[in-house]
Write an enzyme that holds these catalytic residues in place. Sequence first.
Site, short mmCIF file in Angstrom:
data_model
loop_
_atom_site.label_atom_id
_atom_site.label_comp_id
_atom_site.label_asym_id
_atom_site.label_seq_id
_atom_site.Cartn_x
_atom_site.Cartn_y
_atom_site.Cartn_z
N ARG A 238 60.88 36.49 44.48
CA ARG A 238 61.02 37.88 44.85
C ARG A 238 59.44 38.65 44.15
O ARG A 238 59.41 38.14 43.07
CB ARG A 238 62.14 38.74 44.34
CG ARG A 238 63.31 38.50 45.31
CD ARG A 238 63.06 39.46 46.66
NE ARG A 238 64.21 39.32 47.50
CZ ARG A 238 64.29 38.39 48.36
NH1 ARG A 238 63.46 37.30 48.52
NH2 ARG A 238 65.69 38.38 49.19
N GLU A 267 56.41 44.97 48.86
CA GLU A 267 56.40 44.47 50.17
C GLU A 267 56.60 45.71 51.39
O GLU A 267 57.47 46.32 50.96
CB GLU A 267 57.60 43.43 50.19
CG GLU A 267 56.80 42.02 50.94
CD GLU A 267 57.84 41.23 50.88
OE1 GLU A 267 58.03 40.48 49.46
OE2 GLU A 267 58.62 40.84 51.83
N HIS A 285 55.76 36.64 53.48
CA HIS A 285 57.18 36.28 53.22
C HIS A 285 58.02 35.50 54.35
O HIS A 285 58.67 35.81 55.30
CB HIS A 285 58.07 37.59 53.03
CG HIS A 285 59.25 37.52 52.44
ND1 HIS A 285 59.95 38.54 51.58
CD2 HIS A 285 60.19 36.59 52.25
CE1 HIS A 285 60.93 38.14 51.20
NE2 HIS A 285 61.18 36.80 51.48
C1 DGY Z 1 66.02 35.33 51.37
O1 DGY Z 1 67.10 34.90 52.06
O2 DGY Z 1 66.28 35.81 50.24
C2 DGY Z 1 64.60 35.10 51.54
O3 DGY Z 1 63.68 35.96 50.91
C3 DGY Z 1 64.47 35.50 53.17
O4 DGY Z 1 63.05 34.89 53.49
#
Ligand code: DGY
Length: 319
Positions: A238, A267, A285
């Site tokens: 993240r 983002e 992403h």
């Molecule tokens: C998640 O599932 O948390 C991913 O970041 C999605 O791509």
Amino acid sequence: MSRVVVTGRIPETALEKLRAEHEVDAWQGPESIGREELLRRVAGADAVVSLLTERIDAELLDAAGPQLKVVANVAVGYDNIDVPACTQRGIVAANTPGVLTEATADIALGLILMATRRLGEGERLIRSGQAWKWGMFFLLGSSLQGKTLGVVGMGGIGQATARRAKAFGMEIVYQSRSEIDPGIAAELGARRVELDELLAISDVVSLHCPYGPATHHLIGAEQLAAMKDSAYLVNTARGPIVDEAALAAALRDGQIAGAGLDVFENEPSVHPGLLELDNVVLVPHLGSATVETRTAMAMLAADNALAVLSDERPPAPIN
Ligand code: DGY
């Protein structure tokens, strides 16, 4: 029959599964659903199948009403959901662990290769139309063989990334809240260390921890300064785990050699300092972005919602 609200577009097979048992209201717009529209649509919902782009907070849970039983996120990360607010209201929150492990580890390894071998720079050079030819010192990168990968967060995705890195001849160290299964550690030759040591000895640092208050800006100016100046940072977890302004400064000043980012602090915005730099690979992403993986994620989210609506324990509860 219950009412299921799906906050964005998901694969048709998962929608069909939900529609077979319930009334489904799925947002089909090309853009993310707006907040007002979302608050309006969730009113009276028994289940919300959410995407990570939608904030599921107390306001939304209250707008849905007391009949809401389950929030099923189509993602393994759930920093978009206020889980305590769900728990307080007796709402089950669920996510999609496991099904995106391999796809995300593929992207982590892809970013490691792109950053260390300067593939983005090479691609941009050719597309720019600039003259180039093979040269002994042209776009030299850094080899992975014999180097050390430091995995921060050694859950399923961290382990899958480590497994790939080992196949490229890397040594593995990791930082994690707990020891991993001794058999897996032995298979990977992986050694658990503190974050300070990991940052100091790793040639590539790859982030795989969940995001929350404890990991906000886990990697900031101080941690970047503790890394080797020849090292690379990769983030597929993240964005806010990394202080993006500090990273842009460290990359610009040569404090570390390069970075590969699949996720961003704000983002979909990207820190302008990063956009100017050649030694960072930026992808939007894409960690779980394969047809197979997204289908599996949506099916698991549907199974989570369906189970709770049938008063059963869902396959992947969070609370
Ligand atoms: C998640 O599932 O948390 C991913 O970041 C999605 O791509």
